[in-house]
Motif scaffolding. Structure first.
Motif, PDB file in Angstrom:
ATOM      1  N   ASP A  88       0.871  -1.169   0.000  1.00  0.00           N
ATOM      2  CA  ASP A  88       0.000   0.000   0.000  1.00  0.00           C
ATOM      3  C   ASP A  88       0.910   1.222   0.000  1.00  0.00           C
ATOM      4  O   ASP A  88       1.626   1.471   0.957  1.00  0.00           O
ATOM      5  CB  ASP A  88      -0.831  -0.038   1.288  1.00  0.00           C
ATOM      6  CG  ASP A  88      -1.651   1.219   1.475  1.00  0.00           C
ATOM      7  OD1 ASP A  88      -1.534   2.147   0.656  1.00  0.00           O
ATOM      8  OD2 ASP A  88      -2.406   1.268   2.458  1.00  0.00           O
ATOM      9  N   PRO A  89       0.924   1.980  -1.081  1.00  0.00           N
ATOM     10  CA  PRO A  89       1.845   3.110  -1.143  1.00  0.00           C
ATOM     11  C   PRO A  89       1.423   4.255  -0.221  1.00  0.00           C
ATOM     12  O   PRO A  89       1.945   5.346  -0.333  1.00  0.00           O
ATOM     13  CB  PRO A  89       1.804   3.513  -2.608  1.00  0.00           C
ATOM     14  CG  PRO A  89       0.477   3.073  -3.085  1.00  0.00           C
ATOM     15  CD  PRO A  89       0.087   1.871  -2.280  1.00  0.00           C
ATOM     16  N   SER A  90       0.490   3.989   0.681  1.00  0.00           N
ATOM     17  CA  SER A  90       0.026   5.028   1.603  1.00  0.00           C
ATOM     18  C   SER A  90      -0.464   6.246   0.870  1.00  0.00           C
ATOM     19  O   SER A  90      -0.251   7.372   1.296  1.00  0.00           O
ATOM     20  CB  SER A  90       1.133   5.459   2.568  1.00  0.00           C
ATOM     21  OG  SER A  90       1.462   4.407   3.396  1.00  0.00           O
ATOM     22  N   SER A  91      -1.090   6.002  -0.247  1.00  0.00           N
ATOM     23  CA  SER A  91      -1.652   7.122  -0.967  1.00  0.00           C
ATOM     24  C   SER A  91      -2.795   7.721  -0.185  1.00  0.00           C
ATOM     25  O   SER A  91      -3.611   7.006   0.385  1.00  0.00           O
ATOM     26  CB  SER A  91      -2.189   6.663  -2.306  1.00  0.00           C
ATOM     27  OG  SER A  91      -3.051   7.648  -2.821  1.00  0.00           O
ATOM     28  N   PRO A  92      -2.876   9.038  -0.180  1.00  0.00           N
ATOM     29  CA  PRO A  92      -4.037   9.646   0.452  1.00  0.00           C
ATOM     30  C   PRO A  92      -5.327   9.325  -0.283  1.00  0.00           C
ATOM     31  O   PRO A  92      -6.395   9.446   0.276  1.00  0.00           O
ATOM     32  CB  PRO A  92      -3.746  11.141   0.373  1.00  0.00           C
ATOM     33  CG  PRO A  92      -2.659  11.312  -0.606  1.00  0.00           C
ATOM     34  CD  PRO A  92      -1.914  10.027  -0.673  1.00  0.00           C
ATOM     35  N   PHE A  93      -5.224   8.924  -1.522  1.00  0.00           N
ATOM     36  CA  PHE A  93      -6.428   8.797  -2.323  1.00  0.00           C
ATOM     37  C   PHE A  93      -6.795   7.369  -2.705  1.00  0.00           C
ATOM     38  O   PHE A  93      -7.879   7.124  -3.181  1.00  0.00           O
ATOM     39  CB  PHE A  93      -6.319   9.641  -3.596  1.00  0.00           C
ATOM     40  CG  PHE A  93      -5.895  11.037  -3.306  1.00  0.00           C
ATOM     41  CD1 PHE A  93      -6.654  11.843  -2.468  1.00  0.00           C
ATOM     42  CD2 PHE A  93      -4.729  11.555  -3.833  1.00  0.00           C
ATOM     43  CE1 PHE A  93      -6.256  13.137  -2.183  1.00  0.00           C
ATOM     44  CE2 PHE A  93      -4.331  12.852  -3.546  1.00  0.00           C
ATOM     45  CZ  PHE A  93      -5.096  13.642  -2.722  1.00  0.00           C
ATOM     46  N   GLY A  95      -5.803   4.499  -0.621  1.00  0.00           N
ATOM     47  CA  GLY A  95      -5.564   3.576   0.492  1.00  0.00           C
ATOM     48  C   GLY A  95      -6.745   2.702   0.827  1.00  0.00           C
ATOM     49  O   GLY A  95      -6.586   1.613   1.374  1.00  0.00           O
ATOM     50  N   GLY A  96      -7.936   3.159   0.510  1.00  0.00           N
ATOM     51  CA  GLY A  96      -9.138   2.454   0.933  1.00  0.00           C
ATOM     52  C   GLY A  96      -9.247   1.029   0.436  1.00  0.00           C
ATOM     53  O   GLY A  96      -9.634   0.140   1.188  1.00  0.00           O
ATOM     54  N   THR A 121       4.743   1.795   4.613  1.00  0.00           N
ATOM     55  CA  THR A 121       5.654   2.802   5.153  1.00  0.00           C
ATOM     56  C   THR A 121       5.859   3.929   4.163  1.00  0.00           C
ATOM     57  O   THR A 121       6.033   3.691   2.984  1.00  0.00           O
ATOM     58  CB  THR A 121       7.047   2.201   5.410  1.00  0.00           C
ATOM     59  OG1 THR A 121       6.877   1.003   6.114  1.00  0.00           O
ATOM     60  CG2 THR A 121       7.910   3.149   6.187  1.00  0.00           C
ATOM     61  N   ARG A 122       5.833   5.121   4.669  1.00  0.00           N
ATOM     62  CA  ARG A 122       6.290   6.230   3.841  1.00  0.00           C
ATOM     63  C   ARG A 122       7.491   6.827   4.527  1.00  0.00           C
ATOM     64  O   ARG A 122       7.975   6.343   5.517  1.00  0.00           O
ATOM     65  CB  ARG A 122       5.203   7.292   3.758  1.00  0.00           C
ATOM     66  CG  ARG A 122       4.189   6.996   2.693  1.00  0.00           C
ATOM     67  CD  ARG A 122       3.230   8.145   2.592  1.00  0.00           C
ATOM     68  NE  ARG A 122       2.525   8.326   3.837  1.00  0.00           N
ATOM     69  CZ  ARG A 122       2.521   9.448   4.549  1.00  0.00           C
ATOM     70  NH1 ARG A 122       3.219  10.482   4.148  1.00  0.00           N
ATOM     71  NH2 ARG A 122       1.824   9.539   5.661  1.00  0.00           N
ATOM     72  N   VAL A 154       1.163   1.014  -9.080  1.00  0.00           N
ATOM     73  CA  VAL A 154       1.007   2.411  -9.432  1.00  0.00           C
ATOM     74  C   VAL A 154       2.264   3.263  -9.319  1.00  0.00           C
ATOM     75  O   VAL A 154       2.222   4.448  -9.612  1.00  0.00           O
ATOM     76  CB  VAL A 154      -0.106   3.088  -8.613  1.00  0.00           C
ATOM     77  CG1 VAL A 154      -1.459   2.602  -9.079  1.00  0.00           C
ATOM     78  CG2 VAL A 154       0.076   2.836  -7.136  1.00  0.00           C
TER      79      VAL A 154
ATOM     80  N   SER B  91       3.284   4.690 -14.232  1.00  0.00           N
ATOM     81  CA  SER B  91       2.443   3.557 -13.933  1.00  0.00           C
ATOM     82  C   SER B  91       1.964   2.928 -15.220  1.00  0.00           C
ATOM     83  O   SER B  91       1.615   3.625 -16.168  1.00  0.00           O
ATOM     84  CB  SER B  91       1.230   3.993 -13.141  1.00  0.00           C
ATOM     85  OG  SER B  91       0.246   2.983 -13.193  1.00  0.00           O
ATOM     86  N   GLN B 181      -9.460   9.355   5.468  1.00  0.00           N
ATOM     87  CA  GLN B 181      -8.442   8.700   4.673  1.00  0.00           C
ATOM     88  C   GLN B 181      -7.281   9.644   4.385  1.00  0.00           C
ATOM     89  O   GLN B 181      -6.120   9.291   4.452  1.00  0.00           O
ATOM     90  CB  GLN B 181      -9.093   8.271   3.349  1.00  0.00           C
ATOM     91  CG  GLN B 181      -8.292   7.311   2.541  1.00  0.00           C
ATOM     92  CD  GLN B 181      -8.006   6.040   3.307  1.00  0.00           C
ATOM     93  OE1 GLN B 181      -8.864   5.491   3.967  1.00  0.00           O
ATOM     94  NE2 GLN B 181      -6.771   5.585   3.258  1.00  0.00           N
ATOM     95  N   ALA B 185      -3.114   9.597   5.774  1.00  0.00           N
ATOM     96  CA  ALA B 185      -1.931   9.578   4.921  1.00  0.00           C
ATOM     97  C   ALA B 185      -0.990  10.744   5.186  1.00  0.00           C
ATOM     98  O   ALA B 185       0.027  10.875   4.543  1.00  0.00           O
ATOM     99  CB  ALA B 185      -2.358   9.587   3.473  1.00  0.00           C
TER     100      ALA B 185
END
Lengths: 313, 313
Positions: A88-93, A95-96, A121-122, A154, B91, B181, B185
């Motif tokens: 999970d790249p810990s994307s704010p958009f 992550g769900g 991890t970021r 991604v 990507s 969310q 992040a």
């Protein structure tokens, strides 16, 4: 009786003796880049090198998580222990989705032969790919026969990690659209197997034919990847997929040996890079480092010269 | 008369004299990590430090590219020269949108006061963020007053780069959904300004209120980011947005000074990391490196010991 916390050696030996809680804590250490993670790695490394490590990628909506879930079932029914690492790249958009996957995979939570972990991890450069490599080593040492590394494909990190898996499966669906795009990104260079999922949809066969046509053009020095079909929600085609991957994994392949070596080189490089980053950050806290920084700010010094000075110190 | 190619010093001086072709070639050098890019950087660095560098992120479909296009127009009408750097993580599945953006931005192609570039290097660890930092320096040296760094915000690289921008604008739309969310992040930690785009849609005001409520809880040591509204397709709210950013940029802010220093530290760290990676890759080609690798493969040596040996050599 084991105590909470404990020495790195304890974690390593508990992990090797099959303690799942110790395994989970070791992975957290790797993810958080804890100070003693090097010692833990040293303690488990000798038991690595046996797991099959497969990367799985594909566009959002291709049904990757359902397919992975089905693959886990088929591998279990063959008596193999299976771990899943979801990157999970810990994307704010975005992550769900992974959180949803994790919940779905709870079906396996009562099965001691299945271990599932998300990594996100970021922060430090290379942190996520480093944590992923070491998590794979931990799962390998813990005795999992197959480690599935699932990514949404991604970013730079995910493609870097996929490039180090022994086999890479790319999941597509008829509506994935432009496969030219896919080639542009160099996915063809790392794919060992394609599966067209949701194969009951219109255009599935057309995608298979188009993809096969592209693959017939050849990938120099590489075996031509097969294109299979699946319908993961119904469980169709998954057994063939798993059989094919196990067959590929059992064959001697120079490309796979090369990727195994790259995996090890990459791990060593990550260790050295992390040391460098820590020492440079520390150097910037010293009086000479602060002086270098203020000269950079005033443009009296350039970054190359600053790098030379810091490397020499 | 300038010849094709040429010495690094030529590129630097041509860039500084306003030659757009030289600028484009310098950016390609940085993107490809060409051998002479260090010398070029050295030649231009003294002229950097003047540009305002703003990061812009938001979920796919938030209308970022339309908004950026409108921001470029407003900045131009104030007589400012503007550069846009679109970060494309290469990507396999999301590359299409940025290509579309680039085509849309061709409206500005006849305006010498606008420069647009997409970056999408993959491969070496840290390659894309390194290329982005140096591209920003090149555009700064070339005299652009504002450099907009646009990302889809989907990975470690993009968040790393955003964290080094002087100001960060986050674009949301009513249907962006769960702002919890977003907080998870860590976007709140780097955002200086939020804009709710497509403000004609239902729930726009509710998102503004919700976001404002979250922001009222406070970000320690930081100014509370404002929440503005825009409707980029109609051009509504963009002037206020640009005014607000210019106002913030004109104020003395310890956080912005900190980010400027982090930018410079990060550039130095990238230079040293790249050197390390090159030297380790070379070391693995020597006979002792090949021996280390084969001991890693047979698990007679662990990666920490290998790192120690390579660091000592």
């Amino acid at each position: 009786v084991s105590t909470r916390g404990g020495e790195p050696g304890d974690y390593a030996s508990r992990l090797l003796s099959g303690d799942r809680l110790a395994l989970a804590r070791v992975i957290s250490k790797f993810e958080n880049r804890d100070r003693d993670s090097g010692e833990v790695l040293r303690g488990i490394f000798q038991k690595t090198g046996r797991a099959r490590v497969w990367g799985i990628t594909g566009p959002p909506g291709a049904g990757k998580s359902t397919l992975v879930d089905q693959m886990v079932r088929r591998l279990r029914s063959r008596g193999l222990q299976v771990a899943v690492v979801a990157i999970d790249p810990s994307s704010p958009f975005t992550g769900g989705a992974i959180l949803g996957d994790r919940i779905r995979m709870q079906d396996h939570s009562s099965d001691p032969g299945v271990f599932i972990r998300s990594l996100g991890t970021r922060g430090k450069q290379g942190g996520l790919s480093h944590a992923t490599l070491e998590t794979v080593l931990a799962l390998d040492a813990a005795g999992y026969d197959v480690v599935l590394v699932e990514t949404a494909g991604v970013g730079q990190t995910e493609l870097e990690v996929l490039g180090l898996a022994q086999l890479v499966l790319v999941v597509l669906v008829p509506e994935s659209g432009d496969s030219v795009q896919m080639m542009k990104a160099g996915l063809l260079e790392i794919a060992d197997l394609f599966v067209v999922n949701k194969s009951d949809r219109p255009d599935a066969d057309r995608l298979v034919q188009h993809l096969s046509g592209v693959l017939d053009l050849g990938t120099p020095g590489r075996r031509r990847p097969e294109v299979l079909k699946s319908q993961a929600t119904a469980g169709t085609g998954v057994d063939e997929l798993v059989s094919h991957l196990l067959q590929l994994a059992s064959e001697d392949d120079p490309e796979r040996r090369r990727r195994n070596r790259e995996f090890l080189k990459s791990e060593v490089l990550h260790i050295l890079t992390e040391r460098l980053q820590n020492s440079v950050r520390q150097a910037f806290e010293t009086s000479s480092g602060i002086d270098i920084l203020s000269q950079l700010e005033s443009r009296q010094m350039d970054p190359i010269t600053a790098a030379d000075l810091l490397a020499g110190s």
